[in-house]
Motif scaffolding. Structure first.
Motif, PDB file in Angstrom:
ATOM      1  N   ALA A 509       0.997  -0.926   0.055  1.00  0.00           N
ATOM      2  CA  ALA A 509      -0.019   0.102   0.315  1.00  0.00           C
ATOM      3  C   ALA A 509       0.693   0.828   0.334  1.00  0.00           C
ATOM      4  N   ALA A 510       0.470   2.506  -0.529  1.00  0.00           N
ATOM      5  CA  ALA A 510       1.123   3.357  -0.500  1.00  0.00           C
ATOM      6  C   ALA A 510      -0.123   4.729  -0.415  1.00  0.00           C
ATOM      7  N   ASN A 511       0.403   5.652   0.416  1.00  0.00           N
ATOM      8  CA  ASN A 511      -0.330   7.006  -0.065  1.00  0.00           C
ATOM      9  C   ASN A 511       0.421   7.670   0.042  1.00  0.00           C
ATOM     10  N   ALA A 512      -0.143   9.533  -0.408  1.00  0.00           N
ATOM     11  CA  ALA A 512       0.914  10.468  -0.524  1.00  0.00           C
ATOM     12  C   ALA A 512       0.167  11.575  -0.847  1.00  0.00           C
ATOM     13  N   TYR A 513       0.994  12.635  -0.435  1.00  0.00           N
ATOM     14  CA  TYR A 513      -0.613  14.099  -0.807  1.00  0.00           C
ATOM     15  C   TYR A 513       1.216  15.039  -0.586  1.00  0.00           C
ATOM     16  N   PHE A 514      -0.296  16.708  -1.177  1.00  0.00           N
ATOM     17  CA  PHE A 514       0.699  17.743  -1.125  1.00  0.00           C
ATOM     18  C   PHE A 514      -0.360  18.261  -0.985  1.00  0.00           C
ATOM     19  N   LYS A 515      -0.311  19.284   0.009  1.00  0.00           N
ATOM     20  CA  LYS A 515      -1.318  20.144   0.439  1.00  0.00           C
ATOM     21  C   LYS A 515      -0.384  21.172   0.621  1.00  0.00           C
ATOM     22  N   ASN A 516      -0.939  22.534   0.139  1.00  0.00           N
ATOM     23  CA  ASN A 516      -0.507  24.353   0.559  1.00  0.00           C
ATOM     24  C   ASN A 516      -1.248  24.338   0.431  1.00  0.00           C
ATOM     25  N   ILE A 517      -2.086  24.879   1.797  1.00  0.00           N
ATOM     26  CA  ILE A 517      -3.535  25.260   2.631  1.00  0.00           C
ATOM     27  C   ILE A 517      -3.609  26.304   3.761  1.00  0.00           C
ATOM     28  N   SER A 518      -3.932  26.743   3.769  1.00  0.00           N
ATOM     29  CA  SER A 518      -4.357  28.570   5.572  1.00  0.00           C
ATOM     30  C   SER A 518      -4.309  27.352   6.171  1.00  0.00           C
ATOM     31  N   PRO A 519      -3.805  28.384   7.069  1.00  0.00           N
ATOM     32  CA  PRO A 519      -4.070  27.548   8.618  1.00  0.00           C
ATOM     33  C   PRO A 519      -5.282  27.042   9.222  1.00  0.00           C
ATOM     34  N   ALA A 520      -5.844  27.070  10.166  1.00  0.00           N
ATOM     35  CA  ALA A 520      -7.507  26.818  10.810  1.00  0.00           C
ATOM     36  C   ALA A 520      -7.831  27.613  10.822  1.00  0.00           C
ATOM     37  N   PHE A 521      -9.092  28.610  11.180  1.00  0.00           N
ATOM     38  CA  PHE A 521      -9.074  29.688  11.416  1.00  0.00           C
ATOM     39  C   PHE A 521      -9.054  29.990  12.675  1.00  0.00           C
ATOM     40  N   PHE A 522      -8.939  29.141  13.566  1.00  0.00           N
ATOM     41  CA  PHE A 522      -8.461  29.939  15.001  1.00  0.00           C
ATOM     42  C   PHE A 522      -7.026  29.522  15.246  1.00  0.00           C
ATOM     43  N   PHE A 523      -6.428  29.672  14.596  1.00  0.00           N
ATOM     44  CA  PHE A 523      -4.752  30.003  14.355  1.00  0.00           C
ATOM     45  C   PHE A 523      -4.470  31.272  13.959  1.00  0.00           C
ATOM     46  N   GLU A 524      -5.554  32.126  13.532  1.00  0.00           N
ATOM     47  CA  GLU A 524      -5.874  32.835  12.791  1.00  0.00           C
ATOM     48  C   GLU A 524      -6.237  34.302  14.077  1.00  0.00           C
ATOM     49  N   HIS A 525      -7.298  33.832  14.463  1.00  0.00           N
ATOM     50  CA  HIS A 525      -8.025  34.618  14.910  1.00  0.00           C
ATOM     51  C   HIS A 525      -8.544  33.866  16.885  1.00  0.00           C
ATOM     52  N   TYR A 526      -8.960  34.372  17.337  1.00  0.00           N
ATOM     53  CA  TYR A 526      -9.258  33.317  18.863  1.00  0.00           C
ATOM     54  C   TYR A 526      -8.863  34.810  20.141  1.00  0.00           C
ATOM     55  N   HIS A 527     -10.013  34.841  20.249  1.00  0.00           N
ATOM     56  CA  HIS A 527     -10.218  35.844  21.374  1.00  0.00           C
ATOM     57  C   HIS A 527     -11.201  35.299  22.900  1.00  0.00           C
ATOM     58  N   SER A 528     -10.226  35.093  24.092  1.00  0.00           N
ATOM     59  CA  SER A 528     -11.291  34.844  25.061  1.00  0.00           C
ATOM     60  C   SER A 528     -10.405  36.092  26.863  1.00  0.00           C
ATOM     61  N   GLN A 529     -11.056  35.259  27.340  1.00  0.00           N
ATOM     62  CA  GLN A 529     -10.821  35.998  28.615  1.00  0.00           C
ATOM     63  C   GLN A 529      -9.226  35.871  28.682  1.00  0.00           C
ATOM     64  N   THR A 530      -8.926  34.472  28.414  1.00  0.00           N
ATOM     65  CA  THR A 530      -7.676  33.931  29.401  1.00  0.00           C
ATOM     66  C   THR A 530      -6.407  34.426  28.480  1.00  0.00           C
ATOM     67  N   HIS A 531      -6.643  33.674  25.991  1.00  0.00           N
ATOM     68  CA  HIS A 531      -5.820  34.104  25.186  1.00  0.00           C
ATOM     69  C   HIS A 531      -6.714  34.946  24.045  1.00  0.00           C
ATOM     70  N   PHE A 532      -5.746  35.844  23.447  1.00  0.00           N
ATOM     71  CA  PHE A 532      -6.535  36.147  22.405  1.00  0.00           C
ATOM     72  C   PHE A 532      -5.348  37.142  21.778  1.00  0.00           C
ATOM     73  N   TRP A 533      -6.065  37.072  20.022  1.00  0.00           N
ATOM     74  CA  TRP A 533      -4.870  36.827  19.292  1.00  0.00           C
ATOM     75  C   TRP A 533      -5.473  37.291  17.824  1.00  0.00           C
ATOM     76  N   ASP A 534      -5.137  38.034  16.876  1.00  0.00           N
ATOM     77  CA  ASP A 534      -5.220  37.822  15.167  1.00  0.00           C
ATOM     78  C   ASP A 534      -3.981  38.027  14.828  1.00  0.00           C
ATOM     79  N   ASN A 535      -3.678  37.103  13.929  1.00  0.00           N
ATOM     80  CA  ASN A 535      -2.427  37.056  13.433  1.00  0.00           C
ATOM     81  C   ASN A 535      -3.071  36.915  11.893  1.00  0.00           C
ATOM     82  N   SER A 536      -1.713  37.232  11.811  1.00  0.00           N
ATOM     83  CA  SER A 536      -1.664  36.960  10.076  1.00  0.00           C
ATOM     84  C   SER A 536      -0.574  35.696   9.395  1.00  0.00           C
ATOM     85  N   LEU A 537      -1.076  34.821   8.758  1.00  0.00           N
ATOM     86  CA  LEU A 537       0.080  33.710   9.347  1.00  0.00           C
ATOM     87  C   LEU A 537       0.344  33.248   7.187  1.00  0.00           C
TER      88      LEU A 537
END
Length: 749
Positions: A509-537
């Protein structure tokens, strides 16, 4: 008097058991040959007279068919993928309820249902926008994991798992049901409930999931549908305050139980509620093909008299023809035979050539992190917290909604002699909505930041061959042409080759992939009482090549893979030393978490060898995984992970299957990812501070596993060698030794 009474009791019970066994013997012999006598007694095939006194001999035992077959579906195209119902397999059943995996391959927090992370990097899913579900794949059900069932009799599987007491115990109840409406339609449901109180303070988990599914497989139209709702609530204790309680318990003046060990947090929880709605349906265009039927199954020509009675319907005319001497009878019969042949239906089979399909997939997640005042002073280094009104009692709610519609055209496999594989072309549209607390939110006022992405459009295609035994493959690509993800690319492919080599069956069996994708949304934006960020990735690029060799006869399996990652995106802990506590011998830290994107590339190499050995009734199954990461500060992995299972397999009275053995989980020491309780995610340790290594300590369980007909069960004593130095994650020790048991029962009726 007591002696006589005891004899009377014994005589009564013996007579009762004898009557029961006699009734059982009658049940066993009834229907296997014999004669019923005038007095109601039964003579079996061996000439033995069996009494039927007290029984209704007019009833005949009904044989319930237990045949069924199952499949999963491709969640995008709805392609049916054959599958085996593994919940009926007795081997390794004692590990089925282990959150750390069937072979201890996951890092966990110790308790049943806790978040987990695969130690083998090749087994980790690529992070997606439903980020908070990735570490709960032990419980969370995706449409791709549902087993659709076609069964001749309703199938029910009930399971119960238990350990511990009412104060620290773990319970899990699971039910699976499937039934057919007719030959081409069926439905079913799966219900799963677990409650882990936890052996350590503030560690309880409660999870409930209900899933309903159904299908229709017509000639021109087929459909698969799934609806799921899951609730997960986890108490967070932040780990134990001092690892010395585990690593050096002799340093304390008295024996410390797990409940006596203080934890960093109390009255802090995470909660996830997710609803999933899935529908795949298609319209098939094709042609009818005449089936070749063996002569033994073809309809037989009626006898001459029956043939004439069937078509002439005039008894006087039939009698005249039967006694005819003028030669008209053969002519009439020839004519009637020609008419009969035209009335016999020709068996036809519909061959789908082209399909037009539509897939709808909607997921709605509500993630909540809340506290009721159990956060120690200076646990975080930002004061006040990110929201405008600070208090250690708060509730942060984050929501995510993803709706994806896919339409496509599929040329079915084998649609003509020149194209042996199926070809699919598709287009997809995604609507994404997110809601998070705003920095302006106060305790008495909820203000939210909202994000809507309505123009995710992608196109792609796939080629797939899954018929036949020798070779199967599929390869596909997807390219995003509109929206925030425009320019993202995903190319993937799989193949397997199966052939005979001497007396062996070899699988490649063989498996292969190539992914050139944007990071998940919560890596770029997350707001809470304890953690807060807005990133450009930047986009994350992953390239993987993986192969596997399996040999049936020798029970050997070899797996090797390599992956290169550019712009690796991950969570990282930030620890600031805090010496304000009264106990200066223990270093405390203020905690924070941030998103990092590693510049450059990281390579991961992994190799796994599995070998099952047999010496008479003794079995020894082994799995060894070797891994290497070129950057252990960013992507730490254990160099060696081992699962070993030594057991005796035997049968009692030829019907009771038994396994008696012990198994071991082991991994070499490494800087395992820490756990961020206010984010409900794993994060790499802070390399600028003193880090903690875990591992290099075997965890041994002893078990008894049994199966008889439709029933499976186990009894396991865990942590046979104790728990000193044993941690699943930094500051999260392995549970103390305990007795676990479970049972599974299949019903067909």
């Amino acid at each position: 008097m007591n002696y006589k009474l005891s004899i009377l009791h014994f005589t009564f019970y013996f007579a009762l058991c004898a009557s029961y066994m006699q009734a059982q013997n009658f049940d066993d012999l009834n229907g296997q040959g014999g004669t019923t006598l005038p007095d109601g007694s039964y003579v079996d095939a061996n000439g033995q007279v069996r009494s039927t006194w007290g029984r209704d001999t007019s009833k005949v035992d009904k044989l319930v068919p237990t045949d069924y077959h199952q499949w999963r579906i491709d969640p995008r195209f709805g392609t049916r993928l054959p599958e085996e119902y593994n919940d009926t397999l007795p081997h390794l059943f004692q590990n089925y309820n282990c959150t750390d995996g069937l072979r201890g391959e996951y890092g966990i927090l110790g308790n049943l249902g806790s978040p987990r992370l695969a130690r083998n990097f090749l087994d980790r899913p690529v992070d997606d926008d439903i980020l908070f579900m990735n570490q709960y794949n032990y419980f969370h059900t995706e449409p791709s994991s549902i087993l659709f069932t076609n069964t001749k009799s309703p199938l029910t599987n009930l399971q119960y798992h238990k350990c511990g007491t009412k104060d620290n115990g773990q319970d899990r109840v699971r039910a699976y049901f499937a039934s057919n409406i007719n030959k081409i339609a069926g439905f079913g449901f799966k219900i799963d409930y677990l409650y882990g109180r936890g052996y350590y303070n503030n560690q309880s988990n409660s999870q409930f999931g209900a899933n309903l599914f159904g299908y229709y497989l017509g000639e021109h139209y087929d459909m698969h549908a799934f609806v799921g709702a899951e609730h997960m609530k986890m108490a967070e204790n932040g780990g134990i305050e001092d690892d010395t309680y585990i690593t050096d318990p002799e340093s304390f003046s008295r024996k410390v139980k797990s409940r006596d060990i203080p934890t960093l947090l109390s009255y802090v929880w995470n909660r996830n509620d997710i609803q999933t709605y899935f529908l795949n349906h298609r319209y098939n265009i094709g042609r009818y093909h005449e089936l070749e039927v063996p002569d033994s199954l073809k309809p037989k020509m009626p006898e001459d008299y029956d043939l004439m009675r069937q078509f002439l319907r005039d008894d006087s005319l039939v009698n005249v023809l039967i006694n005819d001497t003028t030669g008209r009878k053969p002519l009439v019969l020839d004519s009637l035979k020609a008419v009969w042949e035209k009335t016999v239906p020709i068996p036809m089979e519909f061959i789908p050539v082209t399909s037009i399909f539509h897939t709808f997939n909607l997921q709605h997640l509500t993630h909540e992190n809340y506290s009721q005042g159990g956060i120690p002073t200076n646990y975080f280094d930002h004061q006040p917290y990110y929201r405008s009104s600070f208090t250690d009692s708060f509730s942060d709610q984050t929501q995510a909604m993803l709706m994806r519609n896919t339409v496509g055209l599929q040329l079915r496999e084998g649609f003509n002699r020149w194209a042996k594989a199926g070809i699919t072309l598709f287009a997809a549209h995604e609507l994404k909505k997110f809601r998070m607390p705003s920095v302006e939110t106060e305790d008495t006022l909820n203000v939210y930041d909202r994000y809507t992405e309505n123009n995710h459009v992608s196109v792609g295609g796939e080629i797939r061959k899954q018929q036949g035994r020798l070779l199967h493959y599929n390869a596909g690509a997807e390219f995003w042409v509109l929206g925030p993800s425009v320019g993202d690319l995903d190319i993937h492919g799989q193949a397997d080759l199966n052939f005979r080599l001497g007396r062996d069956t070899v699988h490649l069996a063989a498996n292969a992939y190539f992914k050139n994708i944007s990071p998940a949304f919560f890596f770029e934006h997350y707001h809470s009482q304890t953690h807060f960020w807005d990133n450009s990735l930047s986009r994350e690029t992953r390239t993987r090549i993986e192969g596997q060799l399996s040999i049936d006869r020798t029970a050997t399996s070899l797996r090797f893979g390599v992956e290169n990652i550019s712009n690796y995106t991950h969570f990282a802990m930030l620890l600031t030393p805090d010496n304000t506590y009264y106990d200066a011998s223990v270093t405390r830290y203020s905690h924070n978490v941030e998103v990092r994107q590693q510049s450059g590339s990281i390579q991961v190499m992994s190799a796994t060898a599995r070998q099952d050995l047999k010496f008479g009734f003794m079995h020894w199954d082994n799995e060894v995984t070797w891994q290497h990461s070129t950057n252990n500060d960013v992507l730490p992995l254990p160099a060696i992970s081992i699962y070993s299972n030594l057991y005796a397999l035997f049968h009692v009275a030829k019907v009771l299957r038994c396994e008696l053995g012990l198994d071991m989980r082991y991994f070499t020491s490494y800087y395992a990812p820490d756990y961020a309780p206010f984010l409900n995610q794993y994060a790499v340790q802070d390399a600028t501070q003193d880090r903690i290594k875990i591992g290099n300590y075997p965890i041994i369980n002893v078990y008894a596993n049994f199966a008889i007909k439709r029933v499976r069960g186990y009894i396991t004593y865990t942590r046979l060698n104790g728990g000193k130095h044993a941690f699943w994650a930094p500051h999260y020790p392995v549970d103390p030794a305990g007795l676990h048991f479970g049972i599974s029962w299949n019903f067909y009726d």
